[in-house]
Write a protein that holds these residues in place. Structure first.
Motif, PDB file in Angstrom:
ATOM      1  N   GLU A  85       9.755  -1.119 -11.732  1.00  0.00           N
ATOM      2  CA  GLU A  85       9.355   0.282 -11.616  1.00  0.00           C
ATOM      3  C   GLU A  85       9.003   0.623 -10.177  1.00  0.00           C
ATOM      4  N   ARG A  86       8.388  -0.302  -9.471  1.00  0.00           N
ATOM      5  CA  ARG A  86       8.037  -0.054  -8.068  1.00  0.00           C
ATOM      6  C   ARG A  86       9.293   0.062  -7.198  1.00  0.00           C
ATOM      7  N   VAL A  87      10.315  -0.696  -7.542  1.00  0.00           N
ATOM      8  CA  VAL A  87      11.585  -0.554  -6.822  1.00  0.00           C
ATOM      9  C   VAL A  87      12.192   0.811  -7.118  1.00  0.00           C
ATOM     10  N   GLY A  90      10.200   3.546  -5.364  1.00  0.00           N
ATOM     11  CA  GLY A  90      10.057   3.405  -3.914  1.00  0.00           C
ATOM     12  C   GLY A  90       8.734   2.816  -3.487  1.00  0.00           C
ATOM     13  N   ASP A  91       7.821   2.566  -4.445  1.00  0.00           N
ATOM     14  CA  ASP A  91       6.526   1.979  -4.093  1.00  0.00           C
ATOM     15  C   ASP A  91       6.649   0.551  -3.579  1.00  0.00           C
ATOM     16  N   ILE A  92       7.807  -0.073  -3.778  1.00  0.00           N
ATOM     17  CA  ILE A  92       8.011  -1.426  -3.272  1.00  0.00           C
ATOM     18  C   ILE A  92       7.899  -1.460  -1.744  1.00  0.00           C
ATOM     19  N   TYR A  97       5.297  -3.798   3.260  1.00  0.00           N
ATOM     20  CA  TYR A  97       4.516  -3.586   4.481  1.00  0.00           C
ATOM     21  C   TYR A  97       3.208  -4.382   4.479  1.00  0.00           C
ATOM     22  N   ARG A  98       2.839  -4.963   3.334  1.00  0.00           N
ATOM     23  CA  ARG A  98       1.603  -5.737   3.299  1.00  0.00           C
ATOM     24  C   ARG A  98       1.725  -6.972   4.191  1.00  0.00           C
ATOM     25  N   VAL A 263      16.950   0.402  -0.128  1.00  0.00           N
ATOM     26  CA  VAL A 263      17.147   1.815  -0.367  1.00  0.00           C
ATOM     27  C   VAL A 263      15.985   2.311  -1.213  1.00  0.00           C
ATOM     28  N   VAL A 264      15.155   3.194  -0.680  1.00  0.00           N
ATOM     29  CA  VAL A 264      13.966   3.670  -1.370  1.00  0.00           C
ATOM     30  C   VAL A 264      14.277   4.999  -2.022  1.00  0.00           C
TER      31      VAL A 264
END
Length: 267
Positions: A85-87, A90-92, A97-98, A263-264
């Motif tokens: 779901e994060r992919v 776009g939350d991935i 970035y962490r 690809v976000v």
């Protein structure tokens, strides 16, 4: 390592907040355990020694596997749906970035989840089964220690498989189909449906060397004393450790391929 320990603790606390869901899961596991246990009892009464287990060992297989069902996410409930779901949303991108390794982050979080599920949903069904049936639980603390090590290795193998399923969302965008197929494969090839020792001949030998066998069948055989000798126990744990290295390595390669060109959508 303190960062990942904190992530694991956060995963434990996260699932500990869902008291009602945990109670419902305990009830479901216990009821389903009784259904499967009576089925196994009837089968082993007709076929004593099936798969190399006596009746008590077969019933132990049922109840201990029920205690590991949620921890190993054999029928879903893990993190792969979340990462998919994060992919999709776009939350991935936030995860990437962490200042932490993506695979290690999700491994720590999933081990925290597994620890809670093992304690929160695993103990009550096992106690219920031990009170209602004669089980072949060992009294040797050394075997319990080996079993615990084997369970941890099995959980990491389970994570590694599900991590690659989660990463497939980079290409598939919708993981519902692959998740359904993975659940069917996991139930059958792990031994959750029937112990893998039941299957004869070349097919039985084949399913016992697959990674799913390392998730449940191997820990159960360690507990039941099939791998009671020092050499056998080391071999069983080595089999699991080998799959851990192979699958985590494959997941890292897949992660590298997925994140080279991200690809976000919707972010």
């Amino acid at each position: 390592m303190r960062l990942y320990a904190a992530v694991a603790a956060g995963g434990f606390r996260r699932y500990a907040t869902y008291g009602t869901a945990t109670a419902a899961g305990v009830f479901t596991n216990t009821v389903f355990g009784f259904i499967v246990a009576f089925t196994y009892a009837a089968l082993w009464d007709q076929r004593p020694g099936l798969g190399g287990y006596d009746r008590a060992q077969a019933l132990t297989f049922v109840w201990v596997s029920q205690s590991l069902l949620a921890a190993g996410a054999f029928i879903g409930g893990g993190f792969q749906e979340e990462i998919q779901e994060r992919v999709r949303t776009g939350d991935i991108a936030v995860d990437l970035y962490r200042p932490a390794d993506l695979q290690m982050w999700w491994l720590a979080a999933d081990l925290g989840r597994s620890a809670f599920q093992l304690l929160g949903r695993g103990l009550v069904p096992l106690v219920a089964g031990a009170l209602a049936f004669q089980l072949a639980l060992p009294s040797d603390p050394w075997r319990w220690l080996l079993f615990l090590v084997s369970v941890v290795l099995g959980l990491v193998v389970s994570f590694a498989v599900r991590y690659m399923l989660g990463l497939l969302a980079f290409w598939l965008m919708d993981g519902s189909g692959i998740n359904l197929m993975a659940t069917v494969v996991s139930i059958f090839f792990s031994g959750m449906l029937l112990p893998l020792t039941v299957f004869p001949g070349a097919f039985g030998e084949f399913v016992r060397v697959l990674p799913w066998a390392a998730m449940l069948q191997v820990p159960m055989d360690v507990l039941l004393g099939v791998h009671s000798g020092a050499g056998d126990a080391v071999g069983a744990l080595g089999f699991q450790a080998g799959w851990v290295l192979v699958l985590l390595g494959a997941g890292r390669l897949l992660q590298s391929a997925a994140t080279r060109k991200v690809v976000v959508q919707g972010g």
